[in-house]
Write an enzyme that holds these catalytic residues in place. Structure first.
Site, PDB file in Angstrom:
ATOM      1  N   ASP A  52      -2.131  -3.587   2.111  1.00 54.74           N
ATOM      2  CA  ASP A  52      -2.748  -3.536   0.784  1.00 54.74           C
ATOM      3  C   ASP A  52      -2.370  -4.763  -0.049  1.00 54.74           C
ATOM      4  OD1 ASP A  52      -4.348  -2.372  -1.141  1.00 54.74           O
ATOM      5  OD2 ASP A  52      -2.732  -1.176  -2.010  1.00 54.74           O
ATOM      6  N   ASN A  90     -13.074   3.355   1.148  1.00 50.54           N
ATOM      7  CA  ASN A  90     -13.463   1.966   0.875  1.00 50.54           C
ATOM      8  C   ASN A  90     -14.986   1.761   0.946  1.00 50.54           C
ATOM      9  OD1 ASN A  90     -10.498   0.558   2.483  1.00 50.54           O
ATOM     10  ND2 ASN A  90     -10.845   0.983   0.320  1.00 50.54           N
TER      11      ASN A  90
HETATM   12  C1  IPE Z   1      -5.730   1.626   1.477  1.00 52.87           C
HETATM   13  O1  IPE Z   1      -5.863   0.676   0.479  1.00 52.87           O
HETATM   14  C2  IPE Z   1      -6.707   1.354   2.567  1.00 52.87           C
HETATM   15  C3  IPE Z   1      -6.468   0.138   3.335  1.00 52.87           C
HETATM   16  C4  IPE Z   1      -5.435  -0.650   3.243  1.00 52.87           C
HETATM   17  C5  IPE Z   1      -7.484  -0.165   4.305  1.00 52.87           C
HETATM   18  P1  IPE Z   1      -6.723   0.973  -0.835  1.00 52.87           P
HETATM   19  O2  IPE Z   1      -6.558  -0.217  -1.700  1.00 52.87           O
HETATM   20  O3  IPE Z   1      -8.081   1.372  -0.485  1.00 52.87           O
HETATM   21  O4  IPE Z   1      -5.935   2.229  -1.437  1.00 52.87           O
HETATM   22  P2  IPE Z   1      -5.949   2.819  -2.902  1.00 52.87           P
HETATM   23  O5  IPE Z   1      -7.367   2.946  -3.327  1.00 52.87           O
HETATM   24  O6  IPE Z   1      -5.210   1.856  -3.778  1.00 52.87           O
HETATM   25  O7  IPE Z   1      -5.227   4.116  -2.770  1.00 52.87           O
HETATM   26  C1  IPE Z   2      -6.412  -4.015   1.224  1.00 55.62           C
HETATM   27  O1  IPE Z   2      -6.456  -4.828   0.125  1.00 55.62           O
HETATM   28  C2  IPE Z   2      -7.587  -4.233   2.161  1.00 55.62           C
HETATM   29  C3  IPE Z   2      -8.612  -3.192   2.054  1.00 55.62           C
HETATM   30  C4  IPE Z   2      -8.487  -2.042   1.464  1.00 55.62           C
HETATM   31  C5  IPE Z   2      -9.886  -3.462   2.700  1.00 55.62           C
HETATM   32  P1  IPE Z   2      -7.274  -4.411  -1.174  1.00 55.62           P
HETATM   33  O2  IPE Z   2      -8.648  -4.953  -1.047  1.00 55.62           O
HETATM   34  O3  IPE Z   2      -7.152  -2.975  -1.449  1.00 55.62           O
HETATM   35  O4  IPE Z   2      -6.473  -5.243  -2.273  1.00 55.62           O
HETATM   36  P2  IPE Z   2      -6.037  -4.748  -3.710  1.00 55.62           P
HETATM   37  O5  IPE Z   2      -5.253  -3.479  -3.518  1.00 55.62           O
HETATM   38  O6  IPE Z   2      -7.297  -4.544  -4.482  1.00 55.62           O
HETATM   39  O7  IPE Z   2      -5.177  -5.848  -4.237  1.00 55.62           O
HETATM   40 MG    MG Z   3      -5.821  -1.834  -2.480  1.00 55.70          MG
END
Ligand code: IPE
Ligand code: IPE
Ligand code: MG
Length: 243
Positions: A19, A67
């Site tokens: 993340d 997502n």
């Molecule tokens: C969790 O990250 C999913 C992945 C890393 C693929 P998110 O960014 O989607 O999680 P939330 O929404 O902050 O819980």
């Molecule tokens: C994790 O990074 C990757 C995916 C969930 C696809 P994020 O895209 O959630 O990055 P932040 O949490 O918005 O910084």
């Molecule tokens: Mg995230």
């Protein structure tokens, strides 16, 4: 280089919630997809380091069911990255087998095809298995497993049959779960499988996660006593008997 890692106690299965890509990019005044691209580099670094350390399974949360609710342009940038980053050469060089878990049918057809091809081409590699969770969520997975069992043999709803019907049935449960990016939550990842995993959270955004950070997580794992419900004394006794 290993910085006091106990090479006899490397976790067999490391799961990672990668993340922080978006925030990493935003802080640099860039588009979120720039962060996802940088995230691919981190995947390469960590895959190769895990192989070197002797980790057997690396399970990467790449795209969750939730997502799918992101803006369409971010989703298509992510799908594009999945397509371009699956290079056979890298898997072959590191002797890594590739597997995917998740609701694959929801992905664009060309992505599905590329995933299947990569699984086939790398099927015989055996240094490590890298599992990518795509269009994955734990509640989807458990619901699916229960549906399958009911259609096969409703009498057989046990912990074993549920485990067997999960998409992860080919591997042991994670020993260590790492989440980068500072959030203290699981976000629908491997809920059943992490029942007894050691959890490690760090603030580092995924694109900045490197070998040193991985070692830090593994050192933390190695400093803990896994008791699986028993007492400290019982576990110490078991360790003595093993020696
Ligand atoms: C969790 O990250 C999913 C992945 C890393 C693929 P998110 O960014 O989607 O999680 P939330 O929404 O902050 O819980
Ligand atoms: C994790 O990074 C990757 C995916 C969930 C696809 P994020 O895209 O959630 O990055 P932040 O949490 O918005 O910084
Ligand atoms: Mg995230």
């Amino acid at each position: 280089m290993n910085n006091e890692l106990d090479m006899n106690r490397i976790p067999q299965h490391v799961a990672i919630i990668m993340d922080g890509n978006g925030r990493w990019a935003t802080e640099r005044g860039k588009e979120r997809s720039y962060g996802h691209q940088a995230g691919v580099e981190a995947v390469r670094r960590i895959t190769s380091e895990c192989t070197r350390l002797g980790v057997k399974y690396l399970t990467l949360y790449t795209f969750s069911t939730e997502n799918w609710n992101r803006p369409a342009d971010e989703i298509s940038a992510l799908m594009g990255l999945v397509l371009t980053s699956l290079e056979d050469e890298i898997f072959m060089k590191n002797n890594v087998r590739f597997r995917v878990i998740g609701d694959i049918k929801r992905l664009p057809a060309e992505v599905q095809q590329k995933l299947h091809e990569t699984e086939e081409h790398t099927a015989k590699n055996d240094a490590m298995t890298m599992v990518v969770a795509l269009s994955y969520s734990s509640r989807w997975e458990i619901t699916n497993a229960v549906r399958e069992i009911i259609s096969e043999n409703p009498q057989e709803i046990t912990e074993e049959t549920i485990t067997k019907h999960l998409t992860t049935s080919f591997m042991p449960d994670p020993d260590l779960l790492i989440r980068t990016g500072g959030e203290l939550r699981i976000s629908n990842y491997l809920l059943w499988q992490i029942a007894y995993s050691e959890l490690y959270f760090c603030d580092t955004y995924w694109p900045d996660f490197n070998e040193q950070e991985l070692h830090k997580a593994i050192r933390s794992f190695q400093s803990r006593q896994r008791r699986f419900g028993k007492t400290e004394a019982q576990v110490e006794e078991e360790v003595k008997d093993e020696k």
